[in-house]
Design a protein around this motif. Structure first.
Motif, PDB file in Angstrom:
ATOM      1  N   TYR A 182       5.573   4.030   6.030  1.00  0.00           N
ATOM      2  CA  TYR A 182       5.736   3.419   4.716  1.00  0.00           C
ATOM      3  C   TYR A 182       7.190   3.499   4.259  1.00  0.00           C
ATOM      4  O   TYR A 182       7.748   2.537   3.741  1.00  0.00           O
ATOM      5  CB  TYR A 182       4.802   4.098   3.715  1.00  0.00           C
ATOM      6  N   ARG A 239       0.518   6.376  -2.854  1.00  0.00           N
ATOM      7  CA  ARG A 239      -0.236   7.379  -2.128  1.00  0.00           C
ATOM      8  C   ARG A 239      -1.747   7.105  -2.134  1.00  0.00           C
ATOM      9  O   ARG A 239      -2.398   7.168  -1.091  1.00  0.00           O
ATOM     10  CB  ARG A 239       0.057   8.769  -2.686  1.00  0.00           C
ATOM     11  N   ALA A 269       0.815  -1.216   0.000  1.00  0.00           N
ATOM     12  CA  ALA A 269       0.000   0.000   0.000  1.00  0.00           C
ATOM     13  C   ALA A 269       0.845   1.262   0.000  1.00  0.00           C
ATOM     14  O   ALA A 269       0.388   2.315   0.416  1.00  0.00           O
ATOM     15  CB  ALA A 269      -0.932  -0.010   1.214  1.00  0.00           C
ATOM     16  N   MET A 309       6.005  -2.318  -6.146  1.00  0.00           N
ATOM     17  CA  MET A 309       5.092  -1.680  -5.196  1.00  0.00           C
ATOM     18  C   MET A 309       5.053  -0.176  -5.455  1.00  0.00           C
ATOM     19  O   MET A 309       4.470   0.571  -4.689  1.00  0.00           O
ATOM     20  CB  MET A 309       5.552  -1.904  -3.741  1.00  0.00           C
ATOM     21  N   ALA A 316      -5.652   1.817   3.293  1.00  0.00           N
ATOM     22  CA  ALA A 316      -4.837   0.638   3.603  1.00  0.00           C
ATOM     23  C   ALA A 316      -5.514  -0.262   4.638  1.00  0.00           C
ATOM     24  O   ALA A 316      -5.520  -1.488   4.502  1.00  0.00           O
ATOM     25  CB  ALA A 316      -3.455   1.065   4.085  1.00  0.00           C
ATOM     26  N   ARG A 318      -2.687   4.344   0.342  1.00  0.00           N
ATOM     27  CA  ARG A 318      -2.476   4.493   1.786  1.00  0.00           C
ATOM     28  C   ARG A 318      -3.749   4.845   2.534  1.00  0.00           C
ATOM     29  O   ARG A 318      -3.999   4.379   3.627  1.00  0.00           O
ATOM     30  CB  ARG A 318      -1.436   5.586   2.056  1.00  0.00           C
TER      31      ARG A 318
END
Ligand SMILES: Nc1ncnc2c1ncn2[C@@H]1O[C@H](COP(=O)(O)OP(=O)(O)OP(=O)(O)O)[C@@H](O)[C@H]1O
Ligand SMILES: [Mg+2]
Lengths: 243, 290, 242
Positions: free
Chosen positions: B168, A111, A108, B186, A117, A114
């Protein structure tokens, strides 16, 4: 307006070896399209071209999203992921020393992904409950089947519009193949994904496919407008159905 | 006759110095442990930080810790720059193994020589109001000179731990050495991620440098003395494990301190490296290695 | 107690011989490895032995670490010091300040009245004027006078013999005395100075971290050699503490 993925006359290879000799195909929004072809015929290479991992020597690949056309050739994989295309790669490519949950959350990273997520994660755990049980376990210590589920779930975590799946059935027991393919369909319906899936398990793949292409030695030799039509083709009969 | 008091003080002293060791090692745990870049130049970045802290203290009278903290963005930039250079010259061409080592060795010497040219060979140290003060808890004496580095070391470890496991960027940093192609799939640019991670690793050096010069005087080649110990701690804790680094640093600190107290300090290093070998024999990936 | 390195080991060997000579029982005898970051465990171990005299032979960063640890732990032997390198540099003198009081340590030159040899004031004036801009030790008491004296000896020998032949000059140096900024120098048959010139000094009455005080007499009292003695040893160590 509808979106679609278009591959036009793509020629590609590795160094001096040419693998794809002018492949064309189109995947429309909301479709599930399968790519058939026995070993070494260029399925993975085609998917890599779409993802920007292999650069075609000739031809075009583009996305049309809401009427806007976007060339993929020359873009990096990161940019292509950002456009909403995600690949479940051959060999799964998990992060073996990260936990199941960390792998999923890395999916995830994008952007757009997210924001949702948490919900996507919950959905992935519903889809594959075994992943929820093993969320703290390292991905490298999962069984092959679990790893494949994780790879698919991780790709979903990036909330793509286009999901490319490279042979999800490799190394899985028949029952598991069925399960995994069913869940791909489930995902596709839930999120309205457009799916292009390379697969050799004809029966399972055609269960969820709307149509498909047969790739032989880097060329599209047959385009089946429906799953049934695919089964009628002599090459498919020969290689996949053992007829 | 060994008293309980003596032992207790030895353990506390070991924990205190251990926290400081962690601060020096964290950069290596990130750059070498997570990114697998043979950054043996890290200790010299720590010395560079110490000298900047010294300069700000000597000329402007700035507090060492404050300078160390203020310098972190600059060191972050330095780290990003160093990684970009390293990437362009070696990693991109797949020549990182041996030539990378040479690159970082060279960097170590260049920074050392620059410091020599600018500041000479004399030892430098700093002034701060809390230096020389001690608090006493029961029979245990704790010098601020060692307490502050320990607390900062622990704080830095926690900050880095949470960044790496809860964000992240952090997770991308953890994944990048495992499979950089998967990371691209990803949507993450591995080179950017590595540059950021390397920058973070080097950023810890300015704070660690402040701690180093709080504890004692610094001269340009002092960094070399810390290479062995810092890499030992990173390996002992488990490469790439930030929590493991702190635990290993505490263990090594306490082992050294107890040895110094009970058998004499000349055995201290031998005992810590002995402990390292023992752990590696039993657990090749270190205490908390994955 | 000393560093695990050549100089410190030699100094400790000497200390052992002297301890034996004066009938002192050695209760702790150890070396510490390079890059020892924290000396408090060592100092505590020494404290636990209840030693009366603590001889330390250490390199600069360790000397600072030792002095700090001694004060943090509160070690109070009757006498303390010896061969601690670094406690001669202005940077360390000012940073450690009053913590130095009572320590008896070696030195080469200090601004005591007994050591005001002809020429030393002019030399230091010249040196100190440039030292600041060169970024080197602003006091220049420790090594520069000796370095200057070496060249004085050589210069006088060359002038006297009118030769640069090593043998001739060497022979002259061996057999004559020289007046230098560190006093009259004569060499013995083994090539060392005929009488040892290394000073033992005690830090006394250091009140703050000001550099100026170290330019003046009364802070580093010469105890030995007798010939240049400039004051009395404060004993025990504790009495010298503020
Ligand atoms: N990195 C590479 N370098 C050189 N040749 C390659 C590379 N990857 C694939 N090939 C070659 O390209 C051809 C097509 O490979 P590709 O992986 O696209 O086949 P595939 O249809 O996915 O096969 P499979 O079903 O076995 O996965 C094969 O002959 C293979 O040997
Ligand atoms: Mg394939």
């Amino acid at each position: 307006m509808a979106s679609r993925l278009v591959v036009q006359e793509v020629v590609a290879g590795y160094g001096a070896v040419q693998v794809l000799h002018g492949v064309s195909l189109t995947v429309h929004e909301g479709e599930t399209v399968i790519l058939l072809g026995t070993n070494g015929n260029g399925k993975s290479t085609l998917l890599k071209c779409i993802m920007g991992l292999v650069r075609p020597a000739a031809g075009h690949i583009f996305l049309e999203v809401d009427g806007r056309r976007c060339d993929l050739v020359g873009r990096t994989p990161e940019e292509i992921v950002d456009l909403g295309v995600t690949l479940v790669p051959e060999g799964r490519r998990l992060f073996p020393k990260l936990s199941v949950e960390e792998n999923l959350l890395l999916g995830a990273y994008r952007r757009e992904a997210r924001r949702d997520a948490d919900t996507t994660l919950r959905y992935c755990f519903e889809l594959f409950p075994v992943l929820a049980q093993r969320r703290r376990q390292l991905a490298g210590s999962l069984s092959g089947g679990e790893q494949q589920m994780l790879a698919i779930a991780r790709a979903l975590m990036s909330r793509p519009r286009f999901l490319l799946v490279d042979e999800p059935s490799v190394g899985l027991a028949p029952l598991l193949v069925r399960h995994v393919i069913t869940q791909v369909k489930e995902m596709q319906q839930r999120y309205g994904l457009t799916v292009l899936m390379a697969e050799q398990n004809f029966h399972q793949a055609t269960r969820i496919a709307d149509r498909g292409y047969v790739l032989v030695e880097g060329r599209v030799v047959f385009e089946g407008a429906s799953a049934a039509a695919l089964g009628e083709h002599e090459l498919v009969k020969k290689y996949y159905l053992g007829l | 006759m060994v008293s309980v008091n003596l032992l207790l003080n030895a353990v506390v002293a070991g924990l205190l110095v251990g926290g400081f060791y962690a601060a020096v090692t964290l950069g290596i745990s990130v750059t070498f442990g997570l990114l697998e870049v043979v950054n043996i130049a890290h200790p010299v970045f720590v010395i560079l930080g110490a000298y900047f802290v010294y300069a700000a203290n000597a000329t402007l009278g700035l507090d060492p810790l404050l300078t160390g903290a203020l310098l972190t963005p600059l060191f972050f930039g330095l780290g990003v720059g160093v990684y970009r250079l390293y990437y362009a010259c070696f990693e991109r061409k797949g020549e990182e193994a041996l030539r990378g080592l040479v690159f970082f060795f060279g960097l170590l010497f260049i920074v050392e020589v620059l410091l020599l040219l600018r500041y000479g060979v004399d030892y430098r140290l700093v002034e701060a109001p809390y230096l020389g003060k001690t608090i006493t808890l029961g029979s245990v004496g704790i010098a601020y000179r060692l307490l502050i580095p320990c607390l900062v070391g622990v704080g830095l470890t926690l900050a880095l731990y949470f960044f790496l496991s809860k964000t992240y960027y952090g997770r991308a940093i953890q994944g990048v050495a495992q499979d950089s192609l998967a990371l691209r799939l990803m949507g993450v640019n591995p080179v950017t991620v590595k540059a950021i991670a390397f920058g973070l690793g080097v950023a810890t050096a300015s704070l660690a440098g402040a701690l180093l010069i709080l504890i004692g005087p610094v001269e340009p080649s002092l960094g070399r003395e810390y290479i062995g110990r810092a890499f030992a701690i990173a390996v002992l804790g488990g490469l790439g494990s930030i929590g493991g680094t702190l635990v290993a640093a505490f263990l090594l600190g306490v082992a050294e301190s107890l040895t110094a107290t009970l058998y004499g300090p000349s055995w201290a290093l031998a005992v810590s490296f002995g402990a390292l070998l023992l752990v590696l024999a039993l657990r090749p990936s270190g205490l908390f290695g994955r | 107690m000393g560093a695990d390195a050549e100089f410190a080991r030699n100094a400790i060997a000497g200390a052992r011989i002297n301890a034996k000579k004066y009938g002192l029982r050695i209760v702790y005898d150890n070396t510490y490895p390079p890059a020892t970051a924290d000396f408090t465990p060592v100092v505590r171990a020494i404290q636990a032995t209840g030693a009366d005299v603590v001889f330390v032979s250490s390199y600069p960063p360790d000397s600072v670490g030792m002095v700090r640890a001694i004060h943090e732990v509160g070690l109070r032997p009757k006498m303390l010091g010896g061969g601690m390198v670094g406690l001669q540099y202005a940077a360390f003198l000012t940073k450690l300040g009053p913590m130095l009081n009572g320590i008896v340590n070696y030195d080469f030159w200090v601004p005591e009245p007994t050591l005001k040899f002809p020429g030393i004031e002019e030399f230091l004036k010249k040196y100190q004027a440039r030292a600041v801009q060169e970024g080197v030790d602003p006091l220049g008491h420790y090594l520069p006078p000796w370095a200057y004296a070496y060249l004085e000896v050589l210069g006088q020998a060359i002038t006297a013999t009118q030769s640069t032949d090593q043998r001739t000059v060497g022979e002259y140096i061996r057999t004559h005395s020289f007046d230098t900024i560190v006093g009259r120098v004569t060499f013995g048959p083994n090539g060392e100075w005929a009488t040892s010139r290394v000073l033992m000094i005690q830090f006394q009455n250091i009140r703050d971290n000001d550099l100026e005080q170290f330019h003046k007499p009364g802070k580093r009292i010469v105890l030995y050699p007798e010939k240049w003695k400039s004051g009395e040893l404060i004993y025990p160590y504790e009495k010298a503490l503020p």
